[in-house]
Design an enzyme around this catalytic site. Structure first.
Site, PDB file in Angstrom:
ATOM      1  CE1 TYR A 132       3.612  11.617  -5.429  1.00  0.00           C
ATOM      2  CE2 TYR A 132       4.730  12.278  -3.415  1.00  0.00           C
ATOM      3  CZ  TYR A 132       4.102  11.314  -4.167  1.00  0.00           C
ATOM      4  OH  TYR A 132       3.950  10.054  -3.667  1.00  0.00           O
ATOM      5  CE  LYS A 133       0.020  10.534  -5.614  1.00  0.00           C
ATOM      6  NZ  LYS A 133      -0.418   9.602  -4.579  1.00  0.00           N
ATOM      7  CG  ASP A 168      -3.851   8.635   1.577  1.00  0.00           C
ATOM      8  OD1 ASP A 168      -3.751   9.708   0.950  1.00  0.00           O
ATOM      9  OD2 ASP A 168      -2.994   7.745   1.549  1.00  0.00           O
ATOM     10  CG  PHE A 204      -1.379   4.159  -2.863  1.00  0.00           C
ATOM     11  CD1 PHE A 204      -1.171   4.259  -4.225  1.00  0.00           C
ATOM     12  CD2 PHE A 204      -0.312   4.371  -2.012  1.00  0.00           C
ATOM     13  CE1 PHE A 204       0.082   4.577  -4.728  1.00  0.00           C
ATOM     14  CE2 PHE A 204       0.940   4.687  -2.516  1.00  0.00           C
ATOM     15  CZ  PHE A 204       1.140   4.787  -3.874  1.00  0.00           C
ATOM     16  NE  ARG A 206      -3.202   6.814 -11.933  1.00  0.00           N
ATOM     17  CZ  ARG A 206      -2.567   6.914 -10.765  1.00  0.00           C
ATOM     18  NH1 ARG A 206      -3.154   6.533  -9.653  1.00  0.00           N
ATOM     19  NH2 ARG A 206      -1.343   7.388 -10.704  1.00  0.00           N
TER      20      ARG A 206
HETATM   21  C1  PLP Z   1       0.453   8.777  -3.982  1.00  0.00           C
HETATM   22  C2  PLP Z   1      -0.117   8.199  -2.737  1.00  0.00           C
HETATM   23  C3  PLP Z   1       0.647   8.069  -1.590  1.00  0.00           C
HETATM   24  C4  PLP Z   1       2.087   8.438  -1.641  1.00  0.00           C
HETATM   25  O1  PLP Z   1       2.805   8.176  -0.501  1.00  0.00           O
HETATM   26  P1  PLP Z   1       4.323   8.661  -0.416  1.00  0.00           P
HETATM   27  O2  PLP Z   1       4.670   8.395   0.971  1.00  0.00           O
HETATM   28  O3  PLP Z   1       4.365  10.084  -0.828  1.00  0.00           O
HETATM   29  O4  PLP Z   1       5.107   7.855  -1.400  1.00  0.00           O
HETATM   30  C5  PLP Z   1       0.043   7.584  -0.449  1.00  0.00           C
HETATM   31  N1  PLP Z   1      -1.267   7.228  -0.438  1.00  0.00           N
HETATM   32  C6  PLP Z   1      -2.030   7.331  -1.551  1.00  0.00           C
HETATM   33  C7  PLP Z   1      -3.461   6.953  -1.507  1.00  0.00           C
HETATM   34  C8  PLP Z   1      -1.473   7.800  -2.731  1.00  0.00           C
HETATM   35  O5  PLP Z   1      -2.206   7.892  -3.830  1.00  0.00           O
END
Ligand code: PLP
Length: 420
Positions: A230-231, A205, A135, A379
């Site tokens: 938020y996931k 992460d 990501f 996805r």
């Molecule tokens: C969704 C996600 C993020 C999100 O980061 P934000 O700072 O909340 O925008 C970070 N790392 C991974 C691996 C993600 O899937």
């Protein structure tokens, strides 16, 4: 002449999916969410569905707690404890001690704080290993943090080279537990052990793991972690994120942003900074109470639910989706990129298709919401709390129809939007 037979097969498929739902011990949890009747929501790994209780709770916090009790609510409704209280609730889901987790800021900001904290204890130079193609925010933040100290270097490696890159001389490993596109899962226990053997610290992460996969951070001897609210935690768009600092690191690491909420006694208003104990010192400014309230409702949907049971259900959903797509959409250009073995993947399933963007737009118009990840990934998220086998059976029917008829090729599906 073939139609009746096909219809017969289709109703048999629907009946089979319903039978699986009937055996699902978590099926009643779906009633905790307010999902529109005409939508099949397979996007909870991107934005979790809204719990039915969220609007009432947010409304109570605004109308009653803020509107009437005003500033007194910091004490009377314990707003001040929200970061640690929510942290403790998330800790249960990730196998951490209650005081090892706090809720604050965004995942990106938390990554920055922890990377800088590690840099500060490691000294003037060092090496950070991260995964190329992970990501993007993780590598962006790591590169940005490292650029602030001349002696630090980012070693960005393709997934296949991560294991060999973890060797003596490496200071920090920054890795997503579950890959945002493919759902491929790293072995958190083994990789953490390997990092430690090499003398490195591991920063995980958990954005696609928290609330989806049963984790035992303390059992794995994990050092540091961040993750998204938020996931799978259903905290709402832009919900605050969390961070984990293992107890043995608590007095050794300090935040690069010495905000007053990370002070040992914020309301002493002392001239000098003195960090709070443990993970609390990674707080920075005043917690966003309205967002915290929504996140707390999201996390509370796990009350009485073992993440292990949720993971098992999601894995059964994933097996079913893969099987059904390969059976009913064969020859339609879809290529599975998610590992077939449950232990090697997270809780979403992805396929490539050369026209992934318009295909997903056509699905969404028909009420099947997943997402597209550039350039060619379709996805589908499978949160156990609210996705059913019947959802998947119906979604695959729509997917097959959209591909077979070429319905996705209508001009309106080709226009790109800012958010995919
Ligand atoms: C969704 C996600 C993020 C999100 O980061 P934000 O700072 O909340 O925008 C970070 N790392 C991974 C691996 C993600 O899937």
């Amino acid at each position: 002449v073939t139609r009746p037979r096909r219809r017969g097969q289709e109703s048999a498929g629907l009946a089979a999916a319903r039978a699986l739902d009937a055996e699902d011990p978590l099926r009643s949890l779906r009633a905790r969410f307010a999902l529109p009747a005409d939508v099949i929501y397979l996007d909870g790994e991107s934005l979790g569905a809204m719990p039915a209780a969220t609007p009432g709770r947010v409304s109570a916090v605004t109308t009653h707690e803020w509107g009437e009790d005003l500033i007194r609510s910091w004490n009377t409704h314990d707003w001040i404890a929200a970061p640690s209280r929510l942290g403790a609730k998330i800790a249960r889901l990730i196998g951490a001690r209650p005081d090892e987790v706090v809720v604050a800021d965004s995942t990106s900001v938390n990554l920055y704080k922890l990377i800088r904290a590690v840099m500060a204890v490691r000294g003037r130079k060092g090496v950070v290993v991260a995964e190329a193609g992970d990501f993007p925010t993780d590598a962006y933040v790591a590169a940005g943090a490292l650029s602030q100290a001349a002696g630090w270097r980012l070693d960005l490696r393709p997934r296949a080279e991560i294991a060999e890159a973890i060797r003596p001389g490496v200071d920090l490993l920054v890795l997503s537990h579950v890959h945002y596109k493919t759902a491929a899962r790293h072995d958190l226990v083994a990789v953490t052990r390997k990092a430690h053997e090499a003398g490195a610290i591991a920063l995980w992460d958990l954005s696609h793991s928290a609330g989806a996969i049963a984790l035992d951070l303390d059992g794995a001897n994990a050092d540091l972690a961040v993750g998204c609210g938020y996931k799978y935690l259903n905290g709402g768009p832009g919900a605050p994120a969390f961070l984990f600092v293992a107890e043995r690191w608590r007095e050794k690491l300090s935040s690069p942003i010495n905000g007053w909420m990370g002070h040992a006694a914020p309301f002493a208003f002392a001239q000098d900074y003195a960090p709070a104990d443990g993970a609390m010192r990674f707080l920075c400014g005043t917690p966003p109470i309205l967002s915290m309230a929504a996140l707390e409702v999201g996390v509370d949907q796990f009350d009485g639910v073992e993440v292990n049971a949720a993971e098992q259900k999601s894995q059964r959903l994933a097996d079913y989706l893969i099987f059904d797509v390969e059976a009913r959409c064969a020859g339609l250009g879809l290529q599975l990129i998610t590992p077939r073995r449950p232990a090697e993947r997270g809780c979403h399933v992805s396929f490539t298709h050369p026209d992934a963007w318009p295909v997903m737009q056509a699905l969404i118009e028909r009420g099947v919401i997943g997402d597209m990840r550039a350039p060619d990934v379709l996805r589908f998220g499978l949160p156990a709390l609210y996705v059913s086998f019947e959802d998947l059976w119906r979604a695959v029917g729509v997917l097959g129809d959209v591909l077979r008829t070429g319905a996705w090729n209508a001009p309106r599906f080709h226009a790109r939007r800012r958010v995919t």
